[in-house]
Design a protein around this motif. Structure first.
Motif, PDB file in Angstrom:
ATOM      1  N   LEU A 169      61.979  64.740 109.273  1.00 41.80           N
ATOM      2  CA  LEU A 169      61.712  63.381 108.806  1.00 41.80           C
ATOM      3  C   LEU A 169      62.988  62.545 108.832  1.00 41.80           C
ATOM      4  O   LEU A 169      62.972  61.375 109.234  1.00 41.80           O
ATOM      5  N   GLY A 170      64.106  63.141 108.401  1.00 41.07           N
ATOM      6  CA  GLY A 170      65.381  62.432 108.482  1.00 41.07           C
ATOM      7  C   GLY A 170      65.748  62.092 109.913  1.00 41.07           C
ATOM      8  O   GLY A 170      66.251  60.994 110.195  1.00 41.07           O
ATOM      9  N   LEU A 171      65.498  63.022 110.839  1.00 41.21           N
ATOM     10  CA  LEU A 171      65.780  62.769 112.249  1.00 41.21           C
ATOM     11  C   LEU A 171      64.921  61.624 112.778  1.00 41.21           C
ATOM     12  O   LEU A 171      65.399  60.782 113.553  1.00 41.21           O
ATOM     13  N   LEU A 172      63.664  61.578 112.372  1.00 41.15           N
ATOM     14  CA  LEU A 172      62.784  60.486 112.792  1.00 41.15           C
ATOM     15  C   LEU A 172      63.318  59.141 112.301  1.00 41.15           C
ATOM     16  O   LEU A 172      63.396  58.166 113.064  1.00 41.15           O
ATOM     17  N   LEU A 173      63.705  59.072 111.026  1.00 39.29           N
ATOM     18  CA  LEU A 173      64.190  57.815 110.466  1.00 39.29           C
ATOM     19  C   LEU A 173      65.511  57.389 111.104  1.00 39.29           C
ATOM     20  O   LEU A 173      65.713  56.213 111.414  1.00 39.29           O
ATOM     21  N   ALA A 174      66.419  58.351 111.304  1.00 42.83           N
ATOM     22  CA  ALA A 174      67.711  58.027 111.916  1.00 42.83           C
ATOM     23  C   ALA A 174      67.532  57.589 113.367  1.00 42.83           C
ATOM     24  O   ALA A 174      68.194  56.648 113.831  1.00 42.83           O
ATOM     25  N   SER A 175      66.628  58.253 114.093  1.00 42.85           N
ATOM     26  CA  SER A 175      66.371  57.872 115.484  1.00 42.85           C
ATOM     27  C   SER A 175      65.753  56.479 115.557  1.00 42.85           C
ATOM     28  O   SER A 175      66.106  55.674 116.432  1.00 42.85           O
ATOM     29  N   ALA A 176      64.835  56.191 114.645  1.00 42.08           N
ATOM     30  CA  ALA A 176      64.229  54.859 114.614  1.00 42.08           C
ATOM     31  C   ALA A 176      65.279  53.792 114.323  1.00 42.08           C
ATOM     32  O   ALA A 176      65.262  52.705 114.924  1.00 42.08           O
ATOM     33  N   ALA A 177      66.216  54.086 113.411  1.00 39.78           N
ATOM     34  CA  ALA A 177      67.288  53.135 113.109  1.00 39.78           C
ATOM     35  C   ALA A 177      68.182  52.922 114.322  1.00 39.78           C
ATOM     36  O   ALA A 177      68.618  51.797 114.605  1.00 39.78           O
ATOM     37  N   ALA A 178      68.464  53.997 115.066  1.00 43.55           N
ATOM     38  CA  ALA A 178      69.298  53.882 116.270  1.00 43.55           C
ATOM     39  C   ALA A 178      68.602  53.044 117.334  1.00 43.55           C
ATOM     40  O   ALA A 178      69.223  52.180 117.976  1.00 43.55           O
ATOM     41  N   ILE A 179      67.311  53.300 117.531  1.00 44.57           N
ATOM     42  CA  ILE A 179      66.555  52.547 118.545  1.00 44.57           C
ATOM     43  C   ILE A 179      66.455  51.076 118.146  1.00 44.57           C
ATOM     44  O   ILE A 179      66.585  50.174 118.990  1.00 44.57           O
ATOM     45  N   ARG A 180      66.262  50.814 116.869  1.00 46.20           N
ATOM     46  CA  ARG A 180      66.194  49.425 116.393  1.00 46.20           C
ATOM     47  C   ARG A 180      67.521  48.704 116.631  1.00 46.20           C
ATOM     48  O   ARG A 180      67.546  47.542 117.056  1.00 46.20           O
ATOM     49  N   GLU A 181      68.624  49.403 116.379  1.00 44.32           N
ATOM     50  CA  GLU A 181      69.936  48.792 116.610  1.00 44.32           C
ATOM     51  C   GLU A 181      70.144  48.486 118.089  1.00 44.32           C
ATOM     52  O   GLU A 181      70.649  47.427 118.458  1.00 44.32           O
ATOM     53  N   ARG A 182      69.752  49.438 118.939  1.00 41.16           N
ATOM     54  CA  ARG A 182      69.871  49.199 120.378  1.00 41.16           C
ATOM     55  C   ARG A 182      68.997  48.019 120.806  1.00 41.16           C
ATOM     56  O   ARG A 182      69.400  47.197 121.628  1.00 41.16           O
ATOM     57  N   LEU A 183      67.801  47.945 120.261  1.00 45.86           N
ATOM     58  CA  LEU A 183      66.880  46.862 120.613  1.00 45.86           C
ATOM     59  C   LEU A 183      67.427  45.509 120.177  1.00 45.86           C
ATOM     60  O   LEU A 183      67.313  44.511 120.892  1.00 45.86           O
ATOM     61  N   GLN A 184      68.068  45.470 119.009  1.00 45.72           N
ATOM     62  CA  GLN A 184      68.568  44.213 118.469  1.00 45.72           C
ATOM     63  C   GLN A 184      69.832  43.735 119.169  1.00 45.72           C
ATOM     64  O   GLN A 184      70.046  42.534 119.300  1.00 45.72           O
ATOM     65  N   PHE A 185      70.675  44.655 119.610  1.00 49.77           N
ATOM     66  CA  PHE A 185      71.981  44.240 120.118  1.00 49.77           C
ATOM     67  C   PHE A 185      72.108  44.393 121.638  1.00 49.77           C
ATOM     68  O   PHE A 185      71.837  43.434 122.356  1.00 49.77           O
ATOM     69  N   PRO A 186      72.448  45.552 122.208  1.00 47.24           N
ATOM     70  CA  PRO A 186      72.628  45.535 123.666  1.00 47.24           C
ATOM     71  C   PRO A 186      71.321  45.522 124.442  1.00 47.24           C
ATOM     72  O   PRO A 186      71.276  45.110 125.599  1.00 47.24           O
ATOM     73  N   GLY A 187      70.229  46.004 123.827  1.00 45.21           N
ATOM     74  CA  GLY A 187      68.956  46.141 124.539  1.00 45.21           C
ATOM     75  C   GLY A 187      68.670  47.593 124.859  1.00 45.21           C
ATOM     76  O   GLY A 187      69.577  48.383 125.121  1.00 45.21           O
ATOM     77  N   LEU A 188      67.403  47.958 124.871  1.00 42.83           N
ATOM     78  CA  LEU A 188      67.014  49.355 125.043  1.00 42.83           C
ATOM     79  C   LEU A 188      67.474  49.931 126.375  1.00 42.83           C
ATOM     80  O   LEU A 188      67.874  51.091 126.460  1.00 42.83           O
ATOM     81  N   LEU A 189      67.417  49.153 127.434  1.00 42.71           N
ATOM     82  CA  LEU A 189      67.707  49.665 128.770  1.00 42.71           C
ATOM     83  C   LEU A 189      69.048  49.177 129.312  1.00 42.71           C
ATOM     84  O   LEU A 189      69.329  49.339 130.501  1.00 42.71           O
TER      85      LEU A 189
END
Length: 671
Positions: free
Chosen positions: A180-200
């Motif tokens: 569950l912690g890994l899921l939340l941390a991964s979601a936070a990482a993906i959200r940060e990527r989406l907000q700033f440099p972009g997913l791709l």
């Protein structure tokens, strides 16, 4: 006797919690309802702390908002955990799992090493002032480092009880909590990527930090966490007759893998590669037929299993070549269909290994586009110079240590590296720093610019999260006093998570001349699009210049024309409340960047011996059980530790030592 000791512990932990809640700045946070819900959960099922704690430790991090990183949210959580666990201490004699004798010896040696190193780290102790509990250059930094180890020692008795006589609590609670912690941390990482440099966008040099505010001075907290948790996915991914766990692992794997790859951490790539080798070797070496399984990490093979795994590896290699070719010549338009076709073909060829094949396709699918990204190639092209620089830094760390016998045995003291480096580094560099100054019943902030051999170097940016409206006019006011050489004052309003600002609105760069008294500066700012897209916005300022020292006070950011104040604690009367700082690029002054060397620096050979005994004993237990995934997690974490300190982040220390102690537990039958 045990019950009376538990009651005394309850009194200590709950009294500490009440005191901490009185001083902790919880305004505008969701911490109070979370703690209340957590308390209700533990009152209902005390053993559920073993599930909730691993899930919350990586995510419960409010330091960028509160400014507090000595007494943290996790301390409140752990006070509540320990208090509830000892309050519900079971009466009577209960058959509990135990640790091997060698592991207990390691715990005793570690306790002695911690006590001595904590004492040495606190010397010389000075009077408590506004800088004691908010500065890595303070002697109290020893307490910050020590708490990661000490909280684990506090939780050892509750860990035995929550694990249960047959360690069923580890399977039911601890492992799902890590997932569950890994899921939340991964979601936070993906959200940060989406907000700033972009997913791709794999060409940007943006490095994610996800929920780990301790990375405001660099470090590898996120890398260490991912290395510790991702290999544990194998316990669910390869579990037999467990379709729900297989499905959950398959859904979580691409999220976690993307987060890991998007760190651009070469050490993490190596660590996860080592973890994969450990799991594969365990699978190939496993004997046919049923085998004892502890945490579900054993990978059993049936007759002909080695041939099947070899075929899977060959197919994975062919798939990697095909995906790479498709992306190279057709980009994403050719790559995505190729990935789908290869996944279908692999599944048809090796239907009996469906879960493993789908997992391999997911892993390979994330590798190819990132491999072709500009920044990844740049990172690996600089491998040689970076390695030379890191080796030089390690030699520097050894050179600044005292040379007496006591230091070799017991170390310089916990948390002493930043202060020792500041005064003794052989490069004659000066890291940027700050102080709160009490003068004439008023408190203000003093910024001291850094100096590096390559130039004036990295800026230390003081910052506060602000709620600004788009295309709103603001009036920024700031009092500045320069009693030294001319210095530049940088003031920006930027979108920023932790490191690497973007879309900044800057005030005109001003050189502050020497002056006999305070000067008031007023700047008009238009926020532009900032605040309109949900990205975090921060007001930040920094001092720059040779031997530059600037005193800062009475910062104000007011809307125009209604004069609504946006900032909190602009006069620093509450010291660091709501203010945080970052050192975006230069991180060596804050970390040794090597785990064994860091332990030796802080705790000497006694600490190194204690940690080695714990690792050796836990590894022996896991080898006897065939717990490949747990072995892989420890191996990946230690690989990261060859290139970063890791245990100078208390929440990482707690997670690592808690998992290590859980891994070493033995039932009466296996002891």
């Amino acid at each position: 006797m045990q019950i009376y000791g538990a009651r005394l512990g309850v009194l200590v932990f709950f009294s500490s919690l009440v005191w901490a809640l009185r001083i902790y700045p919880m305004a505008d946070t969701w911490l109070a309802p979370l703690l209340a819900g957590y308390a209700a959960l533990l009152w209902w099922r005390p053993a559920l702390w073993l599930l909730a704690l691993p899930a919350l430790l990586p995510m419960l991090d409010l330091a960028p908002r509160t400014g507090w990183f000595f007494l943290e949210e996790i301390d409140l959580l752990l006070m509540l955990t320990a208090g509830c666990a000892y309050w519900r201490w079971p009466r009577g004699v209960v058959a509990l799992p135990a640790w091997p004798h060698l592991f207990i010896v390691g715990l005793l040696l570690l306790s002695i090493a911690l006590a001595i190193s904590l004492w040495r780290g606190l010397q010389p102790w000075t009077a408590i002032d506004a800088n004691t509990f908010n500065n890595y250059l303070s002697a109290a930094n020893s307490l910050r480092i020590a708490k990661g180890w000490l909280w684990t020692l506090v939780l050892l008795p509750p860990l035995r009880h929550a694990a249960g006589p047959q360690l069923e609590g580890v399977r039911r609670y601890l492992l799902p909590g890590m997932m569950l912690g890994l899921l939340l941390a991964s979601a936070a990482a993906i959200r940060e990527r989406l907000q700033f440099p972009g997913l791709l966008n794999f060409s940007s040099d943006y490095r994610i930090t996800a929920p780990f505010s301790a990375m405001h001075t660099g470090g590898a907290a996120l890398d260490g966490y991912l290395a510790l948790s991702i290999p544990l996915l194998a316990t669910w991914l390869l579990a037999r007759n467990a379709p729900l766990r297989n499905l959950a692992a398959l859904l979580l794997l691409p999220l976690a893998w993307y987060a890991a790859i998007a760190t651009f951490s070469r050490a993490l790539y190596l660590g996860l590669g080592v973890a994969l080798v450990v799991i594969l070797v365990a699978a190939l070496a496993a004997q046919p037929g049923p085998a004892p399984c502890f945490h579900g990490a054993h990978v059993p093979l049936q007759k002909g299993g080695a041939v099947r795994w070899t075929s899977m590896l060959a197919c994975a290699l062919i798939a990697l070549i095909g995906l790479n070719t498709a992306f190279r010549f057709g980009g994403y338009r050719a790559y995505l269909p190729a990935m789908l076709v290869i996944a279908v073909l692999l599944t048809a060829l090796l239907r009996r290994g469906l879960v493993a094949i789908l997992a391999a396709a997911l892993l390979l699918g994330a590798l190819v586009p990132i491999y072709h990204g500009y920044y990844v190639n740049l990172r690996f092209a600089s491998l040689g110079p970076d390695w030379f620089k890191r080796m030089q830094h390690w030699r520097n760390a050894l050179a600044i240590m005292d040379t007496d016998t006591a230091t070799r045995l017991f170390g310089m003291g916990l948390g002493k590296f930043p202060l020792t480096y500041f005064w003794r580094n052989t490069q004659r560099e000066q890291a940027p720093s700050y102080q709160f100054i009490d003068q004439d019943s008023n408190r203000h902030l003093r910024l001291i610019a850094g100096y590096y051999t390559a130039g004036y170097g990295e800026l230390l940016r003081f910052q506060q999260a602000v709620a600004v409206r788009p295309y709103q006019r603001y009036l920024l006011g700031i009092d500045v006093w320069n009693n030294g050489p001319p210095a530049f004052l940088h003031i920006n309003l930027c979108q920023r998570r932790l490191l690497y600002p973007q879309n900044c609105v800057a005030t005109p760069l001003r050189q502050i001349a020497h002056a006999p008294s305070w000067q008031r500066y007023i700047h008009a700012i238009d926020s532009g699009p900032l605040g309109g897209d949900g990205l975090p916005v921060k007001l930040e300022f920094a001092a720059e210049g040779p031997q530059a020292v600037l005193d800062i006070d009475n910062i104000s950011l007011r809307t125009v024309p209604d004069a609504h104040e946006v900032l909190r604690n602009g006069g620093f009367s509450d010291a660091n409340n709501y203010w945080f700082f970052s050192s975006d690029r230069s991180h060596l002054p804050w970390h040794i960047k090597n785990l064994p060397l860091n332990i030796y620096f802080e705790m000497g050979w006694l600490g190194v011996a204690a940690c080695a005994l714990l690792l050796f004993s836990a590894t022996g237990v896991l080898l006897r059980r065939g717990d490949a995934a747990w072995l892989a997690a420890l191996a990946a974490f230690l690989v990261i530790g060859m290139f970063d300190s890791l245990l100078d982040v208390p929440r990482i220390t707690i997670l690592f030592t808690l998992l290590l102690c859980a891994a070493a537990l033995q039932t009466k039958e296996t002891a």
